[in-house]
Scaffold this motif. Structure first.
Motif, PDB file in Angstrom:
ATOM      1  N   THR A  56       0.815  -1.218   0.000  1.00  0.00           N
ATOM      2  CA  THR A  56       0.000   0.000   0.000  1.00  0.00           C
ATOM      3  C   THR A  56       0.846   1.265   0.000  1.00  0.00           C
ATOM      4  O   THR A  56       0.385   2.318  -0.457  1.00  0.00           O
ATOM      5  N   VAL A  57       2.089   1.185   0.507  1.00  0.00           N
ATOM      6  CA  VAL A  57       2.910   2.399   0.603  1.00  0.00           C
ATOM      7  C   VAL A  57       4.036   2.436  -0.426  1.00  0.00           C
ATOM      8  O   VAL A  57       4.760   3.439  -0.511  1.00  0.00           O
ATOM      9  N   GLY A  58       4.209   1.378  -1.195  1.00  0.00           N
ATOM     10  CA  GLY A  58       5.271   1.376  -2.198  1.00  0.00           C
ATOM     11  C   GLY A  58       6.650   1.309  -1.566  1.00  0.00           C
ATOM     12  O   GLY A  58       6.859   0.616  -0.568  1.00  0.00           O
ATOM     13  N   THR A  59       7.587   2.078  -2.108  1.00  0.00           N
ATOM     14  CA  THR A  59       8.972   2.050  -1.607  1.00  0.00           C
ATOM     15  C   THR A  59       9.468   3.466  -1.330  1.00  0.00           C
ATOM     16  O   THR A  59      10.352   3.978  -2.017  1.00  0.00           O
ATOM     17  N   PRO A  60       8.920   4.120  -0.326  1.00  0.00           N
ATOM     18  CA  PRO A  60       9.385   5.484  -0.010  1.00  0.00           C
ATOM     19  C   PRO A  60      10.803   5.456   0.537  1.00  0.00           C
ATOM     20  O   PRO A  60      11.278   4.444   1.064  1.00  0.00           O
ATOM     21  N   THR A  61      11.504   6.566   0.407  1.00  0.00           N
ATOM     22  CA  THR A  61      12.847   6.663   0.974  1.00  0.00           C
ATOM     23  C   THR A  61      12.742   6.834   2.484  1.00  0.00           C
ATOM     24  O   THR A  61      11.701   7.190   3.018  1.00  0.00           O
ATOM     25  N   GLY A  62      13.836   6.570   3.178  1.00  0.00           N
ATOM     26  CA  GLY A  62      13.855   6.735   4.623  1.00  0.00           C
ATOM     27  C   GLY A  62      13.523   5.445   5.345  1.00  0.00           C
ATOM     28  O   GLY A  62      13.406   4.373   4.743  1.00  0.00           O
ATOM     29  N   LEU A  63      13.380   5.547   6.649  1.00  0.00           N
ATOM     30  CA  LEU A  63      13.138   4.380   7.486  1.00  0.00           C
ATOM     31  C   LEU A  63      11.722   3.867   7.304  1.00  0.00           C
ATOM     32  O   LEU A  63      10.753   4.619   7.387  1.00  0.00           O
ATOM     33  N   ARG A  64      11.619   2.556   7.091  1.00  0.00           N
ATOM     34  CA  ARG A  64      10.325   1.920   6.904  1.00  0.00           C
ATOM     35  C   ARG A  64      10.115   0.896   8.015  1.00  0.00           C
ATOM     36  O   ARG A  64      10.945  -0.003   8.197  1.00  0.00           O
ATOM     37  N   THR A  65       9.016   1.016   8.724  1.00  0.00           N
ATOM     38  CA  THR A  65       8.758   0.128   9.855  1.00  0.00           C
ATOM     39  C   THR A  65       7.383  -0.511   9.721  1.00  0.00           C
ATOM     40  O   THR A  65       6.392   0.167   9.451  1.00  0.00           O
ATOM     41  N   LEU A  66       7.367  -1.814   9.906  1.00  0.00           N
ATOM     42  CA  LEU A  66       6.128  -2.584   9.929  1.00  0.00           C
ATOM     43  C   LEU A  66       5.856  -2.982  11.378  1.00  0.00           C
ATOM     44  O   LEU A  66       6.719  -3.569  12.038  1.00  0.00           O
ATOM     45  N   VAL A  67       4.685  -2.653  11.887  1.00  0.00           N
ATOM     46  CA  VAL A  67       4.288  -3.031  13.242  1.00  0.00           C
ATOM     47  C   VAL A  67       3.148  -4.037  13.133  1.00  0.00           C
ATOM     48  O   VAL A  67       2.106  -3.740  12.530  1.00  0.00           O
ATOM     49  N   LEU A  68       3.354  -5.221  13.685  1.00  0.00           N
ATOM     50  CA  LEU A  68       2.334  -6.262  13.689  1.00  0.00           C
ATOM     51  C   LEU A  68       1.739  -6.346  15.088  1.00  0.00           C
ATOM     52  O   LEU A  68       2.438  -6.668  16.058  1.00  0.00           O
ATOM     53  N   VAL A  69       0.456  -6.012  15.219  1.00  0.00           N
ATOM     54  CA  VAL A  69      -0.223  -6.003  16.515  1.00  0.00           C
ATOM     55  C   VAL A  69      -1.267  -7.111  16.510  1.00  0.00           C
ATOM     56  O   VAL A  69      -2.412  -6.920  16.089  1.00  0.00           O
ATOM     57  N   ASP A  70      -0.866  -8.287  16.979  1.00  0.00           N
ATOM     58  CA  ASP A  70      -1.754  -9.452  16.924  1.00  0.00           C
ATOM     59  C   ASP A  70      -1.130 -10.576  17.745  1.00  0.00           C
ATOM     60  O   ASP A  70       0.069 -10.546  18.052  1.00  0.00           O
ATOM     61  N   SER A  71      -1.922 -11.586  18.049  1.00  0.00           N
ATOM     62  CA  SER A  71      -1.407 -12.743  18.787  1.00  0.00           C
ATOM     63  C   SER A  71      -0.433 -13.563  17.962  1.00  0.00           C
ATOM     64  O   SER A  71       0.363 -14.324  18.502  1.00  0.00           O
ATOM     65  N   GLY A  72      -0.489 -13.413  16.638  1.00  0.00           N
ATOM     66  CA  GLY A  72       0.392 -14.198  15.769  1.00  0.00           C
ATOM     67  C   GLY A  72      -0.154 -15.560  15.413  1.00  0.00           C
ATOM     68  O   GLY A  72       0.453 -16.282  14.616  1.00  0.00           O
ATOM     69  N   LEU A  73      -1.302 -15.940  15.969  1.00  0.00           N
ATOM     70  CA  LEU A  73      -1.880 -17.254  15.692  1.00  0.00           C
ATOM     71  C   LEU A  73      -2.742 -17.187  14.433  1.00  0.00           C
ATOM     72  O   LEU A  73      -3.973 -17.176  14.493  1.00  0.00           O
ATOM     73  N   ALA A  74      -2.090 -17.142  13.296  1.00  0.00           N
ATOM     74  CA  ALA A  74      -2.786 -17.090  12.014  1.00  0.00           C
ATOM     75  C   ALA A  74      -3.554 -18.390  11.785  1.00  0.00           C
ATOM     76  O   ALA A  74      -3.076 -19.477  12.109  1.00  0.00           O
ATOM     77  N   THR A  75      -4.744 -18.270  11.198  1.00  0.00           N
ATOM     78  CA  THR A  75      -5.591 -19.444  10.982  1.00  0.00           C
ATOM     79  C   THR A  75      -5.983 -19.639   9.523  1.00  0.00           C
ATOM     80  O   THR A  75      -6.827 -20.486   9.213  1.00  0.00           O
ATOM     81  N   ALA A  76      -5.412 -18.855   8.627  1.00  0.00           N
ATOM     82  CA  ALA A  76      -5.753 -18.951   7.212  1.00  0.00           C
ATOM     83  C   ALA A  76      -4.552 -18.520   6.387  1.00  0.00           C
ATOM     84  O   ALA A  76      -3.588 -17.942   6.899  1.00  0.00           O
ATOM     85  N   GLY A  77      -4.614 -18.806   5.088  1.00  0.00           N
ATOM     86  CA  GLY A  77      -3.531 -18.397   4.197  1.00  0.00           C
ATOM     87  C   GLY A  77      -2.373 -19.373   4.196  1.00  0.00           C
ATOM     88  O   GLY A  77      -2.485 -20.523   4.635  1.00  0.00           O
ATOM     89  N   ALA A  78      -1.237 -18.901   3.711  1.00  0.00           N
ATOM     90  CA  ALA A  78      -0.073 -19.762   3.544  1.00  0.00           C
ATOM     91  C   ALA A  78       0.530 -20.210   4.868  1.00  0.00           C
ATOM     92  O   ALA A  78       1.143 -21.276   4.958  1.00  0.00           O
ATOM     93  N   LEU A  79       0.375 -19.398   5.916  1.00  0.00           N
ATOM     94  CA  LEU A  79       0.895 -19.760   7.237  1.00  0.00           C
ATOM     95  C   LEU A  79      -0.292 -19.971   8.169  1.00  0.00           C
ATOM     96  O   LEU A  79      -0.697 -19.084   8.919  1.00  0.00           O
ATOM     97  N   ASP A  80      -0.849 -21.170   8.114  1.00  0.00           N
ATOM     98  CA  ASP A  80      -2.043 -21.525   8.881  1.00  0.00           C
ATOM     99  C   ASP A  80      -1.625 -22.399  10.053  1.00  0.00           C
ATOM    100  O   ASP A  80      -1.264 -23.572   9.887  1.00  0.00           O
ATOM    101  N   LEU A  81      -1.672 -21.832  11.251  1.00  0.00           N
ATOM    102  CA  LEU A  81      -1.191 -22.546  12.431  1.00  0.00           C
ATOM    103  C   LEU A  81      -2.222 -23.502  13.019  1.00  0.00           C
ATOM    104  O   LEU A  81      -1.943 -24.162  14.025  1.00  0.00           O
ATOM    105  N   THR A  82      -3.405 -23.604  12.388  1.00  0.00           N
ATOM    106  CA  THR A  82      -4.356 -24.622  12.820  1.00  0.00           C
ATOM    107  C   THR A  82      -4.022 -25.985  12.230  1.00  0.00           C
ATOM    108  O   THR A  82      -4.562 -27.000  12.680  1.00  0.00           O
TER     109      THR A  82
END
Length: 391
Positions: free
Chosen positions: A137-163
């Protein structure tokens, strides 16, 4: 094939989280700066996980992004991830210092409101797709780029399905490598990552034990680093509370005790009894000792009782190597029993490798390793010559 990032980009990204740690103290520069960098927040906002809020390292990442006037985007990681907040710049361009401070405060409030107001729309949680969508969604802007993941991490769908059976005990490197083999990883080159709330659950999701929290962090760290992230930092602040009851359902991830007992056979499958990836050393020897103590006491009290300790392994290498690794791990468990006082003659150790009854297929039709199935084949089985009491 991905190219090699320029040294300058790597150096800037490596510095980013060090700067994040002190950002709260110096979030407002003396003069207006040129807009720079990006902040992407991926939020669960879902059932089975504590409600999202930025604190600790995640809040510091927000403050740094505000100070840089970064591009900001938020993605909700439900079963069909979406971006309710269109990418926007956290602009603070007032000439007057006081007015500019008000703009900074407003932008911090904007980010916080977006996070706490995030709501899942579809059942389940596809975190990997949400991360990929977020950086796109943000492309490749210059400068520091930070991704913050706010979740338990227990994915249940998609390629990384921990169920999927065994996935919570899978070897983190094997998980990351398999996702890479199938080209299912996001491109995080040049991004720093902050993890907030990893392992913080809410009913009906069963809480994670200490070993599974460590394992979950290892899986996500391996996946994010394999995706090219320059720094992965796990925040210490935990998420608490109960999500809204009206949110779409999410399938709970099974948290088994890591041990099965039938009276004649004791099988160690993972969790508190797991081994370090690729090593014969137990992940938490103290926890394993406590869990095995009742069985050691039965062996000590019954000198005629023999325990045959077998190690099994997925087919991840040459048969002889798999067999040796499985034997080394079986021997490690035998050492725990010996340290608890079990006489050596009552213990027989053998590595079976990947050739044993009950083995589940751990390769797909194309020969790729299935990490969850591989974990199911990575066990220690203790056969007793007489029935014992399961504890």
């Amino acid at each position: 094939m991905r190219g090699t990032p320029r040294p300058g980009r790597w150096a800037a990204a490596v510095l980013s989280l060090a700067v994040v740690g002190s950002a709260a103290a110096c979030a407002v520069p003396a003069a207006a700066t040129e807009p720079s960098g990006a902040l992407v927040v991926v939020v669960g906002g879902r059932s089975n996980a504590a409600p999202p809020v930025l604190s600790g390292a995640a809040a510091s990442a927000r403050d740094l992004a505000v100070a840089q006037q970064s591009v900001f985007s938020l993605v909700v990681a439900d079963g069909a991830p979406y971006a309710p907040e269109l990418p926007r710049s956290l602009t603070a361009d007032a000439a007057d210092a006081g007015e500019r401070e008000e703009q900074y405060a407003a932008n911090r409030g904007l980010v916080d409101a977006a996070v706490t107001g995030a709501r899942a729309r579809a059942p389940e949680s596809d975190l990997l797709t949400a991360i990929d969508l977020g950086v796109q969604t943000v492309g490749t802007p210059t400068g520091l780029r930070t991704l913050v993941l706010v979740d338990s991490g227990l994915a249940t769908a998609g390629a990384l399905d921990l169920t999927a059976p065994g996935m919570l005990d899978a070897d983190p490197r094997q998980v990351a490598d398999t996702l890479a083999d199938f080209s299912r990883l996001p491109d995080l080159r040049g991004w720093s990552v902050v993890l907030q709330g990893l392992g913080d659950t809410a009913p009906p999701q069963e809480p994670l034990d200490a070993a599974r929290r460590t394992q979950l962090a290892s899986i996500w760290t391996a996946v994010l680093e394999r995706s090219g992230a320059t720094v992965v930092q796990r925040g210490d602040d935990r998420l608490v509370g109960v999500p809204e009851s009206s949110l779409p359902p999410v399938e709970p991830v099974t948290v088994d005790p890591g041990m099965r007992c039938t009276g004649e056979v004791l099988t160690l499958t993972g969790g508190p009894l797991a081994f370090r990836p690729g090593e014969p050393a137990l992940l938490d020897r103290a926890a394993a000792t406590q869990l095995l103590r009742p069985y050691a006491e039965q062996l000590i009290a019954r000198p005629e009782l023999i325990a045959e300790v077998f190690g099994t392994s997925p087919a991840v290498g040459e048969a002889a190597v798999d067999r040796q690794v499985s034997e080394d791990r079986a021997q490690e468990v035998a050492y725990v029993l010996i340290d608890l006082g079990v006489p050596v003659p009552q213990l027989h150790v053998l590595g079976l490798g990947s050739e044993f009854a009950g083995r589940v297929p751990d390769r797909d039709d194309t020969g790729h390793l299935l990490p969850g199935a591989a974990a199911l084949n990575r066990t220690i089985r203790i056969d007793f010559t007489e029935p014992i009491e399961c504890v």
